[in-house]
Design a protein around this motif. Structure first.
Motif, PDB file in Angstrom:
ATOM      1  N   ALA A  55      43.485  -4.079  47.533  1.00 44.64           N
ATOM      2  CA  ALA A  55      42.912  -2.816  47.996  1.00 44.64           C
ATOM      3  C   ALA A  55      41.427  -2.938  48.310  1.00 44.64           C
ATOM      4  O   ALA A  55      40.658  -3.545  47.566  1.00 44.64           O
ATOM      5  N   ARG A  56      41.023  -2.328  49.411  1.00 44.46           N
ATOM      6  CA  ARG A  56      39.604  -2.218  49.733  1.00 44.46           C
ATOM      7  C   ARG A  56      39.035  -0.901  49.211  1.00 44.46           C
ATOM      8  O   ARG A  56      37.842  -0.799  48.942  1.00 44.46           O
ATOM      9  N   LEU A  57      39.894   0.112  49.083  1.00 42.91           N
ATOM     10  CA  LEU A  57      39.467   1.426  48.633  1.00 42.91           C
ATOM     11  C   LEU A  57      40.289   1.831  47.414  1.00 42.91           C
ATOM     12  O   LEU A  57      41.508   1.661  47.400  1.00 42.91           O
ATOM     13  N   VAL A  58      39.621   2.368  46.396  1.00 44.94           N
ATOM     14  CA  VAL A  58      40.287   2.804  45.169  1.00 44.94           C
ATOM     15  C   VAL A  58      39.979   4.283  44.981  1.00 44.94           C
ATOM     16  O   VAL A  58      38.829   4.666  44.767  1.00 44.94           O
ATOM     17  N   LEU A  59      40.999   5.120  45.088  1.00 44.41           N
ATOM     18  CA  LEU A  59      40.843   6.564  44.914  1.00 44.41           C
ATOM     19  C   LEU A  59      41.191   6.920  43.483  1.00 44.41           C
ATOM     20  O   LEU A  59      42.300   6.629  43.023  1.00 44.41           O
ATOM     21  N   VAL A  60      40.251   7.540  42.783  1.00 46.61           N
ATOM     22  CA  VAL A  60      40.403   7.751  41.344  1.00 46.61           C
ATOM     23  C   VAL A  60      40.364   9.236  41.018  1.00 46.61           C
ATOM     24  O   VAL A  60      39.315   9.888  41.127  1.00 46.61           O
ATOM     25  N   GLY A  61      41.510   9.777  40.629  1.00 46.36           N
ATOM     26  CA  GLY A  61      41.567  11.147  40.146  1.00 46.36           C
ATOM     27  C   GLY A  61      41.368  11.182  38.645  1.00 46.36           C
ATOM     28  O   GLY A  61      41.135  10.154  37.999  1.00 46.36           O
ATOM     29  N   ALA A 184      36.515  -4.197  46.325  1.00 38.84           N
ATOM     30  CA  ALA A 184      37.062  -2.840  46.288  1.00 38.84           C
ATOM     31  C   ALA A 184      35.948  -1.818  46.055  1.00 38.84           C
ATOM     32  O   ALA A 184      35.041  -2.032  45.260  1.00 38.84           O
ATOM     33  N   VAL A 185      36.047  -0.699  46.763  1.00 42.20           N
ATOM     34  CA  VAL A 185      35.092   0.402  46.632  1.00 42.20           C
ATOM     35  C   VAL A 185      35.806   1.565  45.955  1.00 42.20           C
ATOM     36  O   VAL A 185      36.909   1.955  46.357  1.00 42.20           O
ATOM     37  N   PHE A 186      35.182   2.121  44.929  1.00 38.56           N
ATOM     38  CA  PHE A 186      35.791   3.179  44.122  1.00 38.56           C
ATOM     39  C   PHE A 186      35.272   4.549  44.560  1.00 38.56           C
ATOM     40  O   PHE A 186      34.075   4.739  44.753  1.00 38.56           O
ATOM     41  N   VAL A 187      36.186   5.508  44.689  1.00 38.66           N
ATOM     42  CA  VAL A 187      35.832   6.892  45.016  1.00 38.66           C
ATOM     43  C   VAL A 187      36.331   7.792  43.893  1.00 38.66           C
ATOM     44  O   VAL A 187      37.513   8.138  43.838  1.00 38.66           O
ATOM     45  N   PRO A 188      35.448   8.163  42.949  1.00 39.17           N
ATOM     46  CA  PRO A 188      35.856   9.085  41.883  1.00 39.17           C
ATOM     47  C   PRO A 188      35.911  10.509  42.414  1.00 39.17           C
ATOM     48  O   PRO A 188      35.045  10.929  43.196  1.00 39.17           O
ATOM     49  N   LEU A 189      36.910  11.260  41.985  1.00 38.92           N
ATOM     50  CA  LEU A 189      37.110  12.622  42.451  1.00 38.92           C
ATOM     51  C   LEU A 189      36.831  13.600  41.318  1.00 38.92           C
ATOM     52  O   LEU A 189      37.640  13.769  40.420  1.00 38.92           O
ATOM     53  N   GLY A 190      35.657  14.189  41.368  1.00 39.77           N
ATOM     54  CA  GLY A 190      35.264  15.158  40.357  1.00 39.77           C
ATOM     55  C   GLY A 190      34.230  14.593  39.398  1.00 39.77           C
ATOM     56  O   GLY A 190      34.157  13.379  39.181  1.00 39.77           O
ATOM     57  N   PRO A 191      33.401  15.467  38.814  1.00 46.50           N
ATOM     58  CA  PRO A 191      32.306  15.017  37.940  1.00 46.50           C
ATOM     59  C   PRO A 191      32.778  14.316  36.674  1.00 46.50           C
ATOM     60  O   PRO A 191      32.125  13.381  36.206  1.00 46.50           O
ATOM     61  N   GLY A 192      33.897  14.736  36.108  1.00 48.55           N
ATOM     62  CA  GLY A 192      34.407  14.074  34.909  1.00 48.55           C
ATOM     63  C   GLY A 192      34.799  12.639  35.186  1.00 48.55           C
ATOM     64  O   GLY A 192      34.531  11.735  34.388  1.00 48.55           O
TER      65      GLY A 192
END
Length: 266
Positions: A55-61, A184-192
């Motif tokens: 993965a190049r992109l990591v979407l983190v909920g 890989a680049v991480f995209v956290p979703l939300g302040p927590g």
């Protein structure tokens, strides 16, 4: 940490037997899927065992919700009806459940708005949930669904100050992050989630310059902030609860950071 088919095979008989039509809320998830309980908190297995090390992109909920749990189980059942557990496509199960429901279209629009589709060489980040799924890893900092008082966990109590939750981050997401490639680049979703990612960066698990902090959470409950961030709502019509200046700053910073990704990543 790679795919764990043995873990899935352990739960496969119980997944086959599920009557999803009779499970209308988290409290009705059978106890055989329990991974742990601590007071008001509970954690439950979801067949998200697939890890994409390319993965190049990591979407983190923050954590899979009840809708995601049901969608993943439904896809797992569909596949189990046609094949033995060892032949189930765990990547497809994850695609069916990850960020499903109203989250997905909002998330795609937000990713496109900061320019990630261009960095990935795509027309739109919608392809990440289809033909370009090899470019993305979807996950949650709390890998398996967590519920509090039978409702989706939304960040309270603080996961970094709650041993039950912090142990889950260390046992699951930290191991996944180490298995992903260095680009890989991480995209956290939300302040927590951002706070959790920063904590992992302090532990040396994730490089800080590989994280895009500040994207509005794609939840339907965040509709006004999303609309303004995307340019779909005028500043003059915003309610007092939406900080337009902060959103403007985050948008500009994220777009600039995405434009600079190729400078820090081979």
């Amino acid at each position: 940490m790679q795919d764990d088919p043995q873990r899935f095979e352990h739960y496969a008989p119980a997944i086959r037997e599920l009557d999803l039509g009779r499970i209308g809320k988290p409290a009705e998830i059978p106890r055989r899927f329990d991974l742990g309980r601590d007071g008001r908190l509970s954690s439950h297995y979801i067949p998200f065992d697939h890890v994409n090390p390319r993965a190049r992109l990591v979407l983190v909920g923050i954590t899979p919700g009840f809708t995601q749990w049901k969608n993943a189980m439904r896809e797992a059942q569909r596949q189990l009806a046609a094949a033995a557990p060892e032949h189930v496509d765990l990547a497809a199960v994850k695609r069916a459940g990850a960020f499903s429901g109203t989250l997905r279209p909002n998330l795609i629009a937000l990713l496109d708005h900061i320019g990630l589709q261009h960095w990935l060489g795509l027309a739109s980040c919608a392809a990440l949930f289809g033909a370009a799924s090899h470019l993305v890893h979807t996950g949650s900092i709390l890998h398996h669904p967590v519920f509090i008082d039978g409702r989706n966990y939304n960040g309270t109590p603080n996961m970094l100050r709650t041993p039950f939750l912090q142990r889950q981050i260390e046992a699951h997401f930290a191991a996944t992050a180490r298995a992903l490639g260095p680009a890989a680049v991480f995209v956290p979703l939300g302040p927590g989630v951002s706070a959790g990612i920063r904590w992992l960066a302090q532990q040396g698990v994730i490089a800080p310059d590989r994280v895009l902090h500040g994207l509005p959470h794609p939840s339907g409950a965040n509709v006004e902030r999303i609309a303004y961030f995307l340019g779909r709502k005028n500043r003059a019509t915003l309610s007092a609860k939406t900080n337009a200046d902060k959103l403007d700053t985050l948008r500009h910073e994220l777009q600039a950071q995405v434009r600079g990704l190729d400078q820090i990543i081979d």
